[in-house]
Enzyme design. Structure first.
Site, PDB file in Angstrom:
ATOM      1  N   GLU A  22       0.763  -1.311   0.079  1.00 14.63           N
ATOM      2  CA  GLU A  22      -0.105  -0.057  -0.097  1.00 14.63           C
ATOM      3  C   GLU A  22       0.761   1.354  -0.081  1.00 14.63           C
ATOM      4  O   GLU A  22       0.428   2.266   0.760  1.00 14.63           O
ATOM      5  CB  GLU A  22      -1.026  -0.031   1.249  1.00 14.63           C
ATOM      6  CG  GLU A  22      -1.950  -1.054   1.110  1.00 14.63           C
ATOM      7  CD  GLU A  22      -3.021  -1.073   2.354  1.00 14.63           C
ATOM      8  OE1 GLU A  22      -4.007  -1.596   2.121  1.00 14.63           O
ATOM      9  OE2 GLU A  22      -2.447  -0.913   3.391  1.00 14.63           O
ATOM     10  N   ASP A  68      -8.571  -9.253   3.596  1.00 12.64           N
ATOM     11  CA  ASP A  68      -8.333  -8.126   4.638  1.00 12.64           C
ATOM     12  C   ASP A  68      -9.643  -8.171   5.486  1.00 12.64           C
ATOM     13  O   ASP A  68     -10.220  -7.423   5.474  1.00 12.64           O
ATOM     14  CB  ASP A  68      -8.249  -6.749   3.686  1.00 12.64           C
ATOM     15  CG  ASP A  68      -7.789  -5.680   4.805  1.00 12.64           C
ATOM     16  OD1 ASP A  68      -7.326  -6.066   5.779  1.00 12.64           O
ATOM     17  OD2 ASP A  68      -8.001  -4.477   4.286  1.00 12.64           O
ATOM     18  N   GLU A  75     -13.363  -2.965  11.538  1.00 10.89           N
ATOM     19  CA  GLU A  75     -13.359  -2.378  10.154  1.00 10.89           C
ATOM     20  C   GLU A  75     -14.301  -2.622   9.052  1.00 10.89           C
ATOM     21  O   GLU A  75     -14.784  -1.784   8.499  1.00 10.89           O
ATOM     22  CB  GLU A  75     -11.877  -2.469   9.352  1.00 10.89           C
ATOM     23  CG  GLU A  75     -11.725  -1.781   8.260  1.00 10.89           C
ATOM     24  CD  GLU A  75     -10.220  -1.706   7.621  1.00 10.89           C
ATOM     25  OE1 GLU A  75     -10.190  -1.468   6.609  1.00 10.89           O
ATOM     26  OE2 GLU A  75      -9.514  -2.447   8.394  1.00 10.89           O
TER      27      GLU A  75
END
Length: 678
Positions: free
Chosen positions: A286, A359, A387
């Site tokens: 990332e 993820d 998340e």
């Protein structure tokens, strides 16, 4: 002899137990409330005696017991009660942290060969008593399954928490090192109570300034506060630090000057903090810098840092990697990069792998790297902060998710739990008074610690322990709330990502449904990349006719995963008319799953309403309010998702399923610039 510093620590610990007496039921005390035992058993604990050690940690164990027992049994015990003996012994067979609780000649003894063992034993005894058990019936002989049981904080120096849903960071970097908030001791105490012994105190998207002398002094102040509670401090290190703050022109891990810089920096840190845990590194992921920037491997980068630290600590190297220029299925990239490096990492390197290959999704298969790197130390990384599971406002007990991931059979030498050496969890704590944003999210912090200590613990046992200590030990309450907790994560899967769907959340903030997003710069950031819905069908083909990610698993495991309809759309692109085992077509089953999830949330709200007599008004109202939010948002997820699938497939909803409340364009137009944690 008790030092002045220890006296201060003990006073701070008392602040946790008595802190904010006027707000005693605001959630601050977590599972350490020690509510009085209404009907004390015949055998009631009495005085506490410590022998064999007078270390700060042993004294904390003694005083923790003394204080907690006075709260559990405020009226004392007839005849003085059953004495409790804390005894530090020499026993090479007992690992660090291990303890035994058993009857002794003059009462009940907590026996350990280490001071942390005494502390963990004290908390274990209180956990049993807090569930209403009689002291004479308690027999425990425990040792932690893993040497390192750690939290990863995604906290930034400015106080913002990435993917944090409980307010600002608990680490007050601005006032450190001169002022250490009492909350730091309260936090360390809570972690010690569930066996957590390591804390990474800054974001994996690290800033190089965390390695500067002024920040080393701040880290030292935290390390000094955490140390008596058996907790070592770790720092996320930016790989390019030699270039960013060291004055070098490169961060090449094979450059002698770079290696010398890291050795000097490690020496500087260990001089200030002799028990410093080590570095956590996110590299070449990332946009973060890493060894591949110089044509080197992950092993080259990790081993350079391992050499700098030596036997003093550990390098934890994250395997969460994917690159925009890599056209390979994102689910395959970590395995492709790391598995060939098995056996090439230094002995003090741990490769940290997320529980699933994408993820932290509501449901994923286990990561194929588990079991596939037998000559490398692996850590499992779990996400405690939710998340992708409704943030702090949705009730989703993650014990079953953690248990499912740890218990998965790798087909290569045992379960995931048996192939890892470290357990790490992305923390969900923040500055909110209740620590985690919502009261039930405390249960996920608790469950992580308990499973990191013993991955074989059943989730329902953990839920019952937590609920009894946090809310009420009344049997009627527990018999209602534990099933509610145990079914909650499955409900979220149903109304968000049924049948193996994944990553269909909103862009950036990951709040709410957005399966239609297709215009982001990187393909693997777009939800359409993951579901691949079209007129013909839906799902990501990861069989040999597609990306063949399935081949990264052991053959027997691959067969089992392919047959698991809960992961159908994770591994296969199928027709809307695909027939499931229950006889429904996929198009008939999808709305049934969404409706089932919405109905489950409604039942949770109804169940919680009946439990008002067992819970204080302030916390009961807060949970009820969040359950109403969850009910509204579950309906939103259901309606927006089905509106999109209906439009893509060109099919009307099957009979018996209500139409979405708004047209698809309404859902697509929603924007949330204020969403937290981005």
């Amino acid at each position: 002899m008790v030092t002045a510093r220890l006296c201060a620590l003990l006073l701070l610990a008392v602040s946790f137990a008595t802190g904010g007496a006027a707000r005693a039921e605001d959630g601050y005390r977590l599972w350490l409330r020690h509510a009085p035992v209404a009907d004390a058993a015949q055998q009631t604990p009495g005085s506490v005696t410590l022998s064999g050690s007078d270390s700060p940690t042993a004294l904390l164990a003694r005083d923790e017991l003394t204080r907690a027992l006075s709260e559990l049994y405020p009226h004392g015990a007839a005849g003085g009660g059953t004495p409790i003996l804390l005894r530090r012994v020499t026993d090479p067979a007992m690992r660090d942290g291990a303890f035994r609780i058993a009857p002794a000649e003059r009462g009940v003894a907590i026996i350990a060969a280490s001071d942390t063992g005494l502390l963990y034993g004290a908390f274990a005894l209180l956990r049993e008593l807090g569930q209403g058990k009689a002291i004479g019936a308690i027999r425990l002989d425990e040792a932690p399954a893993y040497t390192l049981r750690m939290l990863n904080h995604w906290d930034n120096p400015d106080g913002h928490v990435e993917r944090g849903y409980a307010g600002r960071s608990i680490f007050d970097w601005w006032h450190l090192p001169g002022y250490v908030d009492a909350r730091m001791t309260d936090y360390a105490r809570a972690n010690a109570s569930i066996g957590i012994n390591g804390v990474v105190i800054n974001n994996v998207n690290a800033r190089a300034m965390m390695l500067e002398p002024r920040y080393i002094a701040k880290v030292k102040a935290l390390a000094d506060t955490f140390r008596p509670w058996g907790i070592r401090v770790y720092v996320s290190a930016r790989f390019s630090a030699p270039r960013d703050i060291g004055g070098l022109k490169t961060a090449d891990p094979l450059d002698p000057a770079v290696r010398a810089w890291w050795k000097a920096k490690a020496d500087e840190i260990y001089t200030a903090i002799p028990d410093f845990g080590g570095f956590l590194v996110k590299a070449n992921s990332e946009g973060q810098p890493g060894p591949q920037d110089y044509g080197r491997s992950h092993a080259d980068g990790a081993n350079m840092l391992a050499e700098a630290i030596g036997e003093r600590g550990t390098v934890i190297w994250r395997a969460f990697v994917y690159a925009a220029e890599n056209k390979e299925d994102r689910a395959k990239q970590a395995f492709t990069e790391f598995q060939p490096l098995d056996g090439k990492f230094a002995k003090n390197v741990v490769v940290q792998v997320k529980n699933g290959p994408i993820d932290f999704q509501p449901r994923e298969p286990f990561h194929p790297l588990f079991g596939a790197m037998p000559r490398t130390q692996l850590a499992m990384e779990l996400q405690i902060t939710k998340e992708y599971l409704g943030f702090a406002s949705h009730l989703a007990f993650l014990g079953p998710l953690f248990e499912e991931a740890l218990g998965a059979d790798t087909g290569r030498g045992g379960s995931v739990a048996e192939t890892v050496t470290v357990i790490a969890g992305v923390a969900n704590t923040g500055s909110d008074r209740n620590w985690t944003g919502s009261h039930f999210d405390q249960a996920n912090w608790y469950a992580f610690g308990r499973l990191a200590w013993n991955p074989k613990l059943p989730s329902d046992q953990i839920a019952r322990e937590w609920a009894a200590q946090t809310f009420s030990r009344d049997t009627a309450f527990l018999n209602a709330v534990v099933p509610m907790m145990m079914s909650s994560r499955a409900a979220v899967v149903d109304y968000m990502t049924p049948l193996g769907l994944a990553h269909v959340m909103g862009t950036g903030h990951h709040y709410g449904p957005a399966p239609w997003v297709s215009d982001l710069a990187r393909p693997e950031w777009n939800p359409v990349y993951y579901h691949r819905a079209d007129r013909a069908g839906i799902g990501f083909d990861r069989t040999p006719t597609g990306s063949n990610a399935l081949a990264q698993y052991a053959p027997d495991v691959a067969k089992r995963l392919l047959a698991d309809e809960e992961l159908l759309l994770w591994f296969r692109h199928v027709s809307w008319d695909h027939r499931l085992k229950n006889g429904n077509t996929l198009w008939e089953e999808l709305p049934r799953r969404y409706d089932r999830g919405v109905a489950a949330v409604a039942r949770m709200g109804a169940t919680w309403a009946t439990l008002a007599p067992h819970v204080d008004t302030q916390r009961h109202r807060a949970v009820a309010d969040f359950l109403r939010v969850q009910a509204d948002e579950a309906q939103w997820w259901r309606d927006a998702s089905l509106a999109y699938w209906s439009a893509v497939s060109g099919r009307a909803l099957p009979a018996g399923h209500a139409a979405p409340r708004h047209p698809l364009s309404w859902y697509q137009a929603q924007r949330f610039p204020e969403a937290p944690g981005e």
